[in-house]
Motif scaffolding. Structure first.
Motif, PDB file in Angstrom:
ATOM      1  N   LEU A 148      35.159  52.652  39.960  1.00 32.84           N
ATOM      2  CA  LEU A 148      35.019  53.177  41.333  1.00 32.84           C
ATOM      3  C   LEU A 148      34.786  52.024  42.299  1.00 32.84           C
ATOM      4  O   LEU A 148      35.126  52.124  43.479  1.00 32.84           O
ATOM      5  N   ILE A 149      34.235  50.925  41.791  1.00 29.27           N
ATOM      6  CA  ILE A 149      34.086  49.723  42.634  1.00 29.27           C
ATOM      7  C   ILE A 149      35.464  49.098  42.837  1.00 29.27           C
ATOM      8  O   ILE A 149      36.416  49.387  42.114  1.00 29.27           O
ATOM      9  N   ARG A 150      35.542  48.266  43.843  1.00 27.06           N
ATOM     10  CA  ARG A 150      36.767  47.505  44.178  1.00 27.06           C
ATOM     11  C   ARG A 150      37.937  48.406  44.596  1.00 27.06           C
ATOM     12  O   ARG A 150      39.100  48.114  44.321  1.00 27.06           O
ATOM     13  N   ARG A 151      37.612  49.533  45.216  1.00 25.90           N
ATOM     14  CA  ARG A 151      38.682  50.428  45.691  1.00 25.90           C
ATOM     15  C   ARG A 151      38.678  50.567  47.215  1.00 25.90           C
ATOM     16  O   ARG A 151      39.393  51.398  47.750  1.00 25.90           O
TER      17      ARG A 151
END
Lengths: 160, 160
Positions: free
Chosen positions: B154-157
């Motif tokens: 979910l990170i880096r989106r």
């Protein structure tokens, strides 16, 4: 936020109970997908949740592994102990969560030497989604074993 | 709340792209776990999300299936169409979400004749967790096919 962590903890404990009825060879067997096995998945979930919480508290680098490797925790009983061992710190952080913390952040240097910024709100949701995703993998392996998986329903859990 | 729906929609679209490189027989093949197949899983995710949103809007009973059965949507192109067809209603509801709606509720009679109460906040999180869980199952089947799955991070989106 808190309710989704509570959901994950309930489901995780139900998977621990599910494991009681599965031969230990099956819990350790190498499988296709995810991190490659049932106990390894539970270890990975515990690891990732704890590591991110610690990092938000400025205590250890996220990438630092547990001092003991997976092999030292590779029984169901030890894995439950590991989950309990780290749970208090995790629960304290989650229960103290306040929407004001959403915009707090940590920085981290990635493999390319770039500085990445992760906001606390982003990290918390990443941790939630991470566990649910891996539990989905357990559910496939459960059916491969001919066993009914733990329900993934979030409704009917008394969380609201 | 919104960010986790956005996450699910991004991931779903990435799975649609992933499907482009997979023979249609594999997309339709019966598999162990979940609802039993790749396209069926995408159909089920779309169905459940849309049905709950409709029910919160008081429009159709949740249990009512799409008018057309899975078989009518059983190609990748049609499944993308289905996702798009229902997306506007879903996105309108999600983007209009306000914490004041948390305690609103619907009632439903279960199989035992008992009345169940589901709060909107509970339903929204159930829908989020539901999609993530089933996507975890796709990731196992992806590895069984020898293909790298879509990242579940979910990170880096760019969501925060």
């Amino acid at each position: 936020m808190k309710s989704m962590f509570e959901y994950n903890w309930q489901v995780r404990n139900e998977w621990f109970s599910w494991c009681e009825e599965v031969p230990k060879e099956e819990l350790l067997k190498e499988r296709i997908g995810g991190v490659g096995g049932i106990l390894k998945t539970l270890y990975h979930i515990i690891d990732v949740e704890y590591s991110w919480i610690c990092e938000m508290q400025g205590q250890i680098p996220k990438k630092q592994e547990f001092h003991a490797p997976f092999e030292s925790w590779a029984t169901l009983e030890k894995m439950k102990d590991l989950s309990n061992l780290y749970h208090q710190k995790v629960i304290d952080f989650v229960l103290a969560w306040d929407p004001k913390m959403e915009q707090e952040y940590i920085t981290e240097q990635n493999a390319d030497g770039e500085i990445e910024i992760f906001k606390f709100g982003e990290i918390m949701r990443h941790v939630i989604a991470h566990e649910i995703h891996h539990i989905g993998q357990l559910s496939v392996w459960s059916r491969e074993l001919g066993k009914k998986p733990v329900t993934a329903n979030l409704i009917r859990r008394g969380l609201f």
